[in-house]
Design a protein around this motif. Structure first.
Motif, PDB file in Angstrom:
ATOM      1  N   ILE A  19       3.699  -7.980  -4.578  1.00  0.00           N
ATOM      2  CA  ILE A  19       3.771  -8.500  -5.937  1.00  0.00           C
ATOM      3  C   ILE A  19       3.109  -9.868  -6.018  1.00  0.00           C
ATOM      4  N   ASN A  20       3.296 -10.692  -4.971  1.00  0.00           N
ATOM      5  CA  ASN A  20       2.697 -12.022  -4.985  1.00  0.00           C
ATOM      6  C   ASN A  20       1.181 -11.940  -5.042  1.00  0.00           C
ATOM      7  N   ALA A  21       0.610 -10.955  -4.385  1.00  0.00           N
ATOM      8  CA  ALA A  21      -0.843 -10.809  -4.418  1.00  0.00           C
ATOM      9  C   ALA A  21      -1.333 -10.608  -5.843  1.00  0.00           C
ATOM     10  N   ALA A  22      -0.587  -9.819  -6.618  1.00  0.00           N
ATOM     11  CA  ALA A  22      -0.965  -9.606  -8.010  1.00  0.00           C
ATOM     12  C   ALA A  22      -0.704 -10.845  -8.852  1.00  0.00           C
ATOM     13  N   ILE A  23       0.406 -11.536  -8.562  1.00  0.00           N
ATOM     14  CA  ILE A  23       0.740 -12.739  -9.313  1.00  0.00           C
ATOM     15  C   ILE A  23      -0.335 -13.804  -9.124  1.00  0.00           C
ATOM     16  N   CYS A  24      -0.849 -13.931  -7.930  1.00  0.00           N
ATOM     17  CA  CYS A  24      -1.837 -14.965  -7.646  1.00  0.00           C
ATOM     18  C   CYS A  24      -3.175 -14.681  -8.305  1.00  0.00           C
ATOM     19  N   GLU A  25      -3.358 -13.470  -8.822  1.00  0.00           N
ATOM     20  CA  GLU A  25      -4.598 -13.155  -9.530  1.00  0.00           C
ATOM     21  C   GLU A  25      -4.503 -13.475 -11.014  1.00  0.00           C
ATOM     22  N   SER A  26      -3.399 -14.054 -11.438  1.00  0.00           N
ATOM     23  CA  SER A  26      -3.189 -14.364 -12.856  1.00  0.00           C
ATOM     24  C   SER A  26      -4.214 -15.402 -13.328  1.00  0.00           C
TER      25      SER A  26
ATOM     26  N   LEU B  56      -6.532  -0.632  -5.714  1.00  0.00           N
ATOM     27  CA  LEU B  56      -5.720  -0.476  -6.921  1.00  0.00           C
ATOM     28  C   LEU B  56      -4.663  -1.564  -6.948  1.00  0.00           C
ATOM     29  N   ARG B  57      -4.687  -2.393  -7.992  1.00  0.00           N
ATOM     30  CA  ARG B  57      -3.696  -3.451  -8.113  1.00  0.00           C
ATOM     31  C   ARG B  57      -2.328  -2.838  -8.376  1.00  0.00           C
ATOM     32  N   VAL B  58      -1.284  -3.472  -7.866  1.00  0.00           N
ATOM     33  CA  VAL B  58       0.046  -2.895  -7.949  1.00  0.00           C
ATOM     34  C   VAL B  58       0.482  -2.683  -9.393  1.00  0.00           C
ATOM     35  N   PHE B  59       0.105  -3.589 -10.306  1.00  0.00           N
ATOM     36  CA  PHE B  59       0.545  -3.448 -11.690  1.00  0.00           C
ATOM     37  C   PHE B  59      -0.208  -2.374 -12.463  1.00  0.00           C
ATOM     38  N   ASP B  60      -1.210  -1.763 -11.839  1.00  0.00           N
ATOM     39  CA  ASP B  60      -1.901  -0.635 -12.464  1.00  0.00           C
ATOM     40  C   ASP B  60      -1.245   0.690 -12.091  1.00  0.00           C
ATOM     41  N   ASN B  61      -0.235   0.656 -11.252  1.00  0.00           N
ATOM     42  CA  ASN B  61       0.510   1.859 -10.898  1.00  0.00           C
ATOM     43  C   ASN B  61       1.381   2.316 -12.070  1.00  0.00           C
ATOM     44  N   PHE B  62       1.973   3.487 -11.906  1.00  0.00           N
ATOM     45  CA  PHE B  62       2.995   3.961 -12.847  1.00  0.00           C
ATOM     46  C   PHE B  62       4.347   3.376 -12.436  1.00  0.00           C
TER      47      PHE B  62
ATOM     48  N   SER C 266      10.364  -3.080  -7.207  1.00  0.00           N
ATOM     49  CA  SER C 266       9.544  -1.914  -7.500  1.00  0.00           C
ATOM     50  C   SER C 266       8.068  -2.287  -7.466  1.00  0.00           C
ATOM     51  N   ILE C 267       7.272  -1.474  -6.788  1.00  0.00           N
ATOM     52  CA  ILE C 267       5.826  -1.706  -6.750  1.00  0.00           C
ATOM     53  C   ILE C 267       5.064  -0.539  -7.394  1.00  0.00           C
ATOM     54  N   GLY C 268       5.782   0.400  -8.023  1.00  0.00           N
ATOM     55  CA  GLY C 268       5.130   1.488  -8.732  1.00  0.00           C
ATOM     56  C   GLY C 268       4.539   2.526  -7.819  1.00  0.00           C
ATOM     57  N   GLY C 269       4.083   3.613  -8.415  1.00  0.00           N
ATOM     58  CA  GLY C 269       3.498   4.706  -7.656  1.00  0.00           C
ATOM     59  C   GLY C 269       2.223   5.209  -8.309  1.00  0.00           C
ATOM     60  N   GLU C 270       1.431   5.917  -7.523  1.00  0.00           N
ATOM     61  CA  GLU C 270       0.147   6.411  -7.998  1.00  0.00           C
ATOM     62  C   GLU C 270       0.238   7.783  -8.642  1.00  0.00           C
TER      63      GLU C 270
ATOM     64  N   GLY D  96       4.038   2.434   4.670  1.00  0.00           N
ATOM     65  CA  GLY D  96       4.271   2.027   6.048  1.00  0.00           C
ATOM     66  C   GLY D  96       4.037   0.556   6.305  1.00  0.00           C
ATOM     67  N   GLU D  97       3.711  -0.237   5.296  1.00  0.00           N
ATOM     68  CA  GLU D  97       3.441  -1.653   5.490  1.00  0.00           C
ATOM     69  C   GLU D  97       4.425  -2.511   4.704  1.00  0.00           C
ATOM     70  N   TYR D  98       4.654  -3.724   5.182  1.00  0.00           N
ATOM     71  CA  TYR D  98       5.376  -4.762   4.440  1.00  0.00           C
ATOM     72  C   TYR D  98       6.740  -4.305   3.940  1.00  0.00           C
ATOM     73  N   GLY D  99       7.374  -3.433   4.648  1.00  0.00           N
ATOM     74  CA  GLY D  99       8.702  -3.007   4.242  1.00  0.00           C
ATOM     75  C   GLY D  99       8.723  -2.107   3.015  1.00  0.00           C
ATOM     76  N   VAL D 100       7.639  -1.374   2.786  1.00  0.00           N
ATOM     77  CA  VAL D 100       7.553  -0.476   1.625  1.00  0.00           C
ATOM     78  C   VAL D 100       8.181   0.860   1.982  1.00  0.00           C
ATOM     79  N   VAL D 101       9.047   1.346   1.096  1.00  0.00           N
ATOM     80  CA  VAL D 101       9.688   2.642   1.273  1.00  0.00           C
ATOM     81  C   VAL D 101       9.490   3.452  -0.017  1.00  0.00           C
ATOM     82  N   GLY D 102       9.762   4.754   0.086  1.00  0.00           N
ATOM     83  CA  GLY D 102       9.737   5.601  -1.112  1.00  0.00           C
ATOM     84  C   GLY D 102       8.365   6.057  -1.531  1.00  0.00           C
ATOM     85  N   THR D 103       7.397   6.049  -0.629  1.00  0.00           N
ATOM     86  CA  THR D 103       6.052   6.473  -1.003  1.00  0.00           C
ATOM     87  C   THR D 103       5.862   7.977  -0.905  1.00  0.00           C
ATOM     88  N   ASP D 104       6.802   8.675  -0.317  1.00  0.00           N
ATOM     89  CA  ASP D 104       6.684  10.124  -0.180  1.00  0.00           C
ATOM     90  C   ASP D 104       7.192  10.819  -1.444  1.00  0.00           C
ATOM     91  N   LEU D 105       6.891  12.102  -1.528  1.00  0.00           N
ATOM     92  CA  LEU D 105       7.268  12.900  -2.687  1.00  0.00           C
ATOM     93  C   LEU D 105       8.733  13.306  -2.569  1.00  0.00           C
TER      94      LEU D 105
END
Length: 846
Positions: free
Chosen positions: A620-627, A707-713, A747-751, A791-800
């Motif tokens: 999320i910080n990566a997206a915030i810093c692009e403001s 794909l920026r995180v805020f462009d996810n669903f 939440s970081i959204g999903g594709e 699998g990175e940065y403590g992200v979970v829930g990417t599977d179907l």
């Protein structure tokens, strides 16, 4: 005979002759005198005060030198009375002078209403004919008394008492006073149906507009008896039965009996349903050269074996007429001819196409519209002045006008034109309220911040009578603010193109960071077919983030003395942190700013106790810093709509498919695809049980980059009820030394997402349907998955991983609009999902 006798007889005869002669001469003299008296030498006017004598003479039309009789005098009296200027007229003839004695009507100074509160003075003045500065007529005033009573009957006060009196003032003027006793509301005590077997009384009560009086009737005002409404309900019942196979249906009687002791109407519909029919053979026969019936079969909406429906026949007529007219036969006439088989209970339909009589529309008149502009009504017609008259296309325009939602009633009739082949089309409308005040809300639980959320809005569907759509809305919550303005012109450039724009701004801090989004779109939509609509749009969005400290995903661990436990976590290079000074870096200023550990807002490196004790989200910080971040895109959508009602569907399909392409300038580059379909079907006709099946899905993919995180669903309760707004899908957590997730995560959204839903609604048993309550049971299932950070940065829930919930709802057609409350329990979810089990919302029209 003796000579004496003869002499006596001769004398008698002579005397008789003399008498006859004298009488005849006398009669001639009298007639001559009468004839001379009947010739007018002058007209004298007496008794007039305001009306000039010459005006009276002109109205009388008796001129000097004219011979008049009783018939002329009677005609003169009639003419003077018809002006409304006089209360008494007497005409006599004195020699050659015609004397006209008149008593002038008094002039109305003011028209006053006393005792009224339910109807305003302006409404009553519109109902009466007596007006200020006009001549007072007792006959007109008596008629006005009846008109006022009728106005009160229309608002449900049939026992209103009205009387009229005059108060004389100077110069032969009067004030006219209508004394009103409004009485109590005349309610509808009961609505009964006799002869119905296929449908219950409760189901038929939902079909008609009239309602029985209840505890909320003072707000709904749909329990007001009116003769016109009763007749309209008769027609509504006929269409209801005709569209459900009952071709023999008829209304034997529809009566409204007033019980004066209770001041209530008791309404009874006596019906004969007849048998239920299906369509038999369906054919098209054409007598027009070059137009084959077989080639037109695809235009039919009626199919062999389907339940008979008058509406489907009407739709077939319109479709055939348009198709034949498009081939150059503007006067073609399509006539459906039915052949009923009583044994098989089928009706075969043969559509016969003939070259109809040549008739043209001379004039199109619009009546009854006080707010809506004439052109808004005219543009719904596919024909105009000078075009060939076609009854089917005229009826099609009537259906369009009814679907606009601007009018209570639409009636179209014809009158002869100035020539035998000319027709005047008359459109009579009765307008209704087109504004809406809406309120929606819910209660969020298990998220970043629990509490209520609400949205209010004002909508006008016929802005300034131009048929334009305008909506202003605002949303409020514990951590959210949103404002939106929408405008749509349904006939852009004089064509059936709906053009409009949306402008919005939102501010959200619910994920521990401030984000403000401002944007809008410009769109245009056009019908492709009767049921299919296409839309294209240009979209722009700018996002700014106000908190460069980032987002919390977990809390630092401390020992028993409150000191930080080392190692806290690892940075992006898995180097570990050597000391607490690492905690004090500025999130976006550091060359390698996106580690998990937060900085101190105070910047005081020496006071470790003031350092914030939270880890932050690298993603999320990566997206915030692009403001600020801008998205410029074009999109299109296709919508298929075959619903029988846009507000209360029972049958039909609503489906949408669309894509958005970002990269037309701006910072974002992606393609986003979404689709959704809902199918409605009445499951049990008699008990009005309605089923709904829905399914949807979406995908977003980067174009030439990341794909920026805020462009996810970001999905939740919009696809699976019982979850928070962003309550499902991939989340980022802090991971402890044992590899376990720690903290609340973000939440970081999903594709990708998929969802499906099944629902059934039904009247609540034991509760009168007049209260407008319905129940609902539903089950939802869905999933949101896919992330480049898997699998990175403590992200979970990417599977179907599938989520599912089941719940119940309460729907109330309240006086303020439809209100719905849902309770959904997620029975299939992940431990890190956020739930919102209770939600509600409603809207109202004004």
């Amino acid at each position: 005979m003796t000579a004496g006798s003869k002499l006596l007889r001769a004398a008698s005869a002579l005397a008789l002759s003399s008498t006859v002669l004298a009488t005849s001469l006398g009669a001639s003299i009298v007639l001559a005198e009468n004839a001379a008296a009947a010739q007018v030498s002058r007209v004298e006017v007496r008794g007039n005060q305001r009306v000039d004598a010459d005006t009276v003479r002109g109205l009388l039309a008796i001129k000097p030198g004219q011979n008049i009789g009783d018939a002329d005098i009677d005609e003169g009296v009639r003419k003077l009375y018809s002006t409304g200027l006089f209360s008494d007229v007497r005409i006599s003839q004195q020699g050659g002078t015609v004397v006209v004695n008149v008593s002038e009507n008094q002039i109305v100074n003011q028209v006053l209403f006393q005792g009224n509160s339910k109807l305003k003075d302006e409404q009553l003045r519109a109902a009466v004919q007596t007006s200020s500065r006009g001549a007072y007529s007792q006959a007109t005033a008596d008629n006005d008394v009846g008109a006022i009573r009728e106005a009160y009957t229309r608002i449900g006060r049939s026992d209103a008492a009205v009387s009229v009196r005059t108060i004389p003032i100077e110069n032969n003027r009067v004030n006219v006073v209508f004394d009103i006793n409004e009485g109590d509301r005349t309610k509808i005590g009961q609505i009964n149906f006799v002869g119905n077997n296929a449908f219950s009384d409760g189901r038929l009560k939902e079909v008609i507009a009239l309602r029985e009086s209840g505890i909320l009737s003072f707000l709904q005002r749909n329990d007001v008896y009116d003769e016109d409404r009763l007749r309209a309900d008769e027609e509504t019942l006929r269409r209801f039965y005709f569209n459900r196979g009952y071709a023999d249906f008829r209304i034997v009687s529809a009566t409204a009996d007033l019980d004066a002791s209770q001041n209530k109407y008791f309404i009874t519909f006596t019906v004969e349903e007849g048998e239920r029919y299906a369509f038999g053979n369906v054919n098209v026969d054409s007598t027009i050269p070059g137009v084959g019936g077989q080639s037109l079969q695809g235009e039919l909406k009626t199919r062999t074996g389907d339940v008979y429906s008058a509406q489907k026949i009407e739709e077939s007529l319109v479709s055939l007429t348009n198709r034949v007219a498009a081939n150059g036969f503007a006067f073609a006439q399509v006539t459906p001819r039915g052949d009923r088989d009583f044994n098989s209970r089928t009706i075969s339909v043969n559509y016969v196409i003939d070259q109809g009589p040549r008739a043209y529309i001379e004039r199109l008149e619009v009546r009854g519209n006080t707010k809506t502009r004439d052109y808004v009504v005219r543009r719904e017609f596919d024909v105009s002045e000078g075009d060939a008259f076609n009854q089917v296309l005229v009826q099609r325009a009537k259906q369009r006008l009814e679907r606009l939602g601007f009018f209570e009633k639409v009636n179209i009739s014809t009158a002869p034109g100035s020539e035998p082949d000319r027709v005047v089309v008359i459109v009579e409308v009765q307008e209704k309220s087109t504004g809406e005040f809406s309120i929606g809300g819910g209660y969020t639980t298990g998220g970043e911040s629990d509490g209520p959320v609400a949205e209010i809005g004002i909508t006008e569907r016929n802005f300034l009578g131009r048929g334009q759509f305008v909506k202003i809305s605002a949303g409020f919550g514990e951590d959210t603010r949103s404002y939106q303005l929408s405008f749509t012109e349904p006939y852009f450039l004089g064509r059936r193109l709906a053009a409009g724009f949306d402008i919005y701004t939102t501010k959200n801090t619910s994920e521990s960071y401030d984000v403000e989004r401002t944007g809008g779109d410009v769109r245009i939509a056009a019908p492709i077919t009767t049921e299919l609509t296409g839309q294209v749009a240009y979209n722009f969005k700018s996002e700014e983030f106000g908190d460069d400290d980032g987002v919390s995903i977990g809390r630092f661990r401390t020992d028993a003395n409150g000191n930080f436990v080392q190692p806290l976590t690892t940075d992006t290079n898995d180097d570990g942190y050597s000391g607490p000074s690492e905690l004090l870096r500025s999130t976006c200023d550091d060359p390698n700013p996106l580690g998990y550990v937060s900085s101190s807002r105070s910047g005081e490196a020496t006071d470790f106790s003031n350092a914030p004790k939270y880890t932050r989200s690298r993603i999320i910080n990566a997206a915030i810093c692009e403001s600020p971040y801008t998205t410029s895109s074009i999109s299109y959508a296709l919508t298929y709509n075959s619903l029988d009602s846009s507000t209360d569907p029972r049958n039909g399909v609503l489906a949408t498919f669309g894509q958005e392409f970002a990269g037309i300038g701006g910072d974002a580059n992606f393609v986003k695809t979404t689709a959704k379909a809902s199918y409605f079907q009445q499951l049990i006709e008699e008990y009005d049980v309605i089923g709904q099946l829905s399914a949807g899905g979406g995908n977003v993919s980067a174009l030439g980059g990341d794909l920026r995180v805020f462009d996810n669903f970001f999905k939740g309760q919009d696809i699976v009820r019982g979850f928070d707004t962003k309550g499902m899908g991939p989340r980022q957590f802090e991971i402890d030394s044992d590899g376990d997730t720690v903290g609340r995560g973000v939440s970081i959204g999903g594709e990708n997402y998929l969802n499906a839903s099944a629902e059934a609604t039904f009247p609540l048993p034991g509760i009168s349907r007049d209260f407008g309550f319905r129940g609902a049971v539903f089950a939802d299932a869905g999933t949101l998955w896919g992330s480049e950070y898997k699998g990175e940065y403590g992200v979970v829930g990417t599977d179907l991983n599938l989520r599912a919930s089941a719940g119940v709802g309460l729907i109330w057609a309240s006086p303020f609009g439809p209100l719905r409350v849902n309770y959904a329990h997620p029975f299939l979810k992940e431990d890190y999902d956020r739930t919102q089990e209770l939600s509600f919302g409603f809207s109202t029209r004004f």
